[in-house]
Enzyme design. Sequence first.
Site, PDB file in Angstrom:
ATOM      1  N   GLN A 154      26.240 -66.366 -18.048  1.00  0.00           N
ATOM      2  CA  GLN A 154      27.365 -67.026 -17.382  1.00  0.00           C
ATOM      3  C   GLN A 154      26.904 -67.610 -16.045  1.00  0.00           C
ATOM      4  O   GLN A 154      27.663 -68.319 -15.389  1.00  0.00           O
ATOM      5  CB  GLN A 154      28.506 -66.032 -17.135  1.00  0.00           C
ATOM      6  CG  GLN A 154      29.045 -65.395 -18.400  1.00  0.00           C
ATOM      7  CD  GLN A 154      29.996 -64.259 -18.094  1.00  0.00           C
ATOM      8  OE1 GLN A 154      31.192 -64.459 -17.841  1.00  0.00           O
ATOM      9  NE2 GLN A 154      29.472 -63.045 -18.094  1.00  0.00           N
ATOM     10  N   HIS A 168      27.965 -71.470 -18.792  1.00  0.00           N
ATOM     11  CA  HIS A 168      28.719 -72.196 -17.754  1.00  0.00           C
ATOM     12  C   HIS A 168      27.868 -73.294 -17.130  1.00  0.00           C
ATOM     13  O   HIS A 168      28.089 -73.683 -15.990  1.00  0.00           O
ATOM     14  CB  HIS A 168      29.203 -71.221 -16.666  1.00  0.00           C
ATOM     15  CG  HIS A 168      30.261 -70.276 -17.171  1.00  0.00           C
ATOM     16  ND1 HIS A 168      30.466 -69.029 -16.630  1.00  0.00           N
ATOM     17  CD2 HIS A 168      31.156 -70.394 -18.182  1.00  0.00           C
ATOM     18  CE1 HIS A 168      31.450 -68.422 -17.286  1.00  0.00           C
ATOM     19  NE2 HIS A 168      31.891 -69.229 -18.232  1.00  0.00           N
ATOM     20  N   CYS A 195      27.114 -88.061 -11.328  1.00  0.00           N
ATOM     21  CA  CYS A 195      28.090 -88.844 -10.561  1.00  0.00           C
ATOM     22  C   CYS A 195      29.402 -88.929 -11.347  1.00  0.00           C
ATOM     23  O   CYS A 195      29.404 -89.295 -12.540  1.00  0.00           O
ATOM     24  CB  CYS A 195      27.557 -90.266 -10.317  1.00  0.00           C
ATOM     25  SG  CYS A 195      28.810 -91.340  -9.591  1.00  0.00           S
ATOM     26  N   GLY A 248      25.772 -56.867 -15.937  1.00  0.00           N
ATOM     27  CA  GLY A 248      26.265 -57.439 -14.685  1.00  0.00           C
ATOM     28  C   GLY A 248      27.395 -58.419 -14.839  1.00  0.00           C
ATOM     29  O   GLY A 248      27.422 -59.450 -14.167  1.00  0.00           O
ATOM     30  N   THR A 249      28.352 -58.106 -15.738  1.00  0.00           N
ATOM     31  CA  THR A 249      29.531 -58.964 -15.819  1.00  0.00           C
ATOM     32  C   THR A 249      30.792 -58.111 -15.785  1.00  0.00           C
ATOM     33  O   THR A 249      30.849 -57.036 -16.364  1.00  0.00           O
ATOM     34  CB  THR A 249      29.520 -59.851 -17.081  1.00  0.00           C
ATOM     35  OG1 THR A 249      30.677 -60.697 -17.069  1.00  0.00           O
ATOM     36  CG2 THR A 249      29.512 -59.047 -18.368  1.00  0.00           C
ATOM     37  N   CYS A 282      29.923 -93.063 -12.091  1.00  0.00           N
ATOM     38  CA  CYS A 282      29.095 -93.884 -13.019  1.00  0.00           C
ATOM     39  C   CYS A 282      28.279 -93.041 -13.982  1.00  0.00           C
ATOM     40  O   CYS A 282      27.606 -93.574 -14.856  1.00  0.00           O
ATOM     41  CB  CYS A 282      28.163 -94.791 -12.199  1.00  0.00           C
ATOM     42  SG  CYS A 282      26.804 -93.906 -11.425  1.00  0.00           S
TER      43      CYS A 282
END
Length: 254
Positions: free
Chosen positions: A103, A121, A129, A190-191, A132
């Site tokens: 993640q 993610h 951009c 670790g989540t 464009c």
Amino acid sequence: MVTDQEIKKSASSIIRAKKVVALCGAGMSVESGIASFRGRGGLWEKYNPEEYGHIATLQNKPEKAWIMLREMSREIMKAKPNRGHLALAELEMLGRLSSIITQNVDGLHHVAGNKNVIEFHGNMQSVVCMKCGDRQPSIEINIDDSPPRCKKCNGAFKPDAVFFGEAIPSDALNHSHFESKTCDLMLVVGTSALVYPAATMPEIASSAGAEVVEINPEATPLTGSVSDYILRGTAGEVLSRVVSRVKDLLAAGR
Ligand code: APR
């Protein structure tokens, strides 16, 4: 402190497993100096995620969104893989880790050497951009500009990370589903397991018959329900001890 017995138990599970997948969250990178999102000192203590982490803010008030993005970018630029990242890279080199579903947007699993990384993610390594579509490596833009703008059309840049209000890239979602459905061991490292659809992956793995092992100093909503057990410690300490034990077991021919 995680006992040697618990370490040996998870190392044996890794040796026995046909396919191991890791689901990683921000806790993986805390020991690399990157703040997690929730809990003490987390990013969301300083910035309201619904405001700063939402695609609408980036589109309508990019200079505001880049206040948080600038802080994240600075931490990521300074960060190095910690021993937890290096342990997962070694596990892949040993042929005992099929993939990482991360993640995190810091790219540290790639830097550590893992090849099979699904960036659920996205990542902060490049920007696009919003006007464009021109894409640039993040290191080539000036993140002190407020906001950083495209040299071609002056449109504001957006990191290639997934913001709240955006869909998960379909290839990442499909690949993560496949890995979770076909593994027989998932390490959940670790989540907080609070954000969906990432947090469905351990449920998919468990429903498919996989053993689910959490590595986290704190319990999560998965603990005692979806996960089979939790190794209550930090990613760096626990993963390095587990992989060291895996190597001992492999050397002993088990
Ligand atoms: N080692 C292992 N786990 C740790 C460590 C550590 N050194 N330090 C903290 N943790 C744990 C915390 O106990 C917590 O359970 O890591 C978890 C971090 O949780 P969050 O900050 O919620 O991060 P994460 O689960 O990755 O968030 C998921 O939410 O805001 C969105 O897009 C963002 O990808 C993020 C998603």
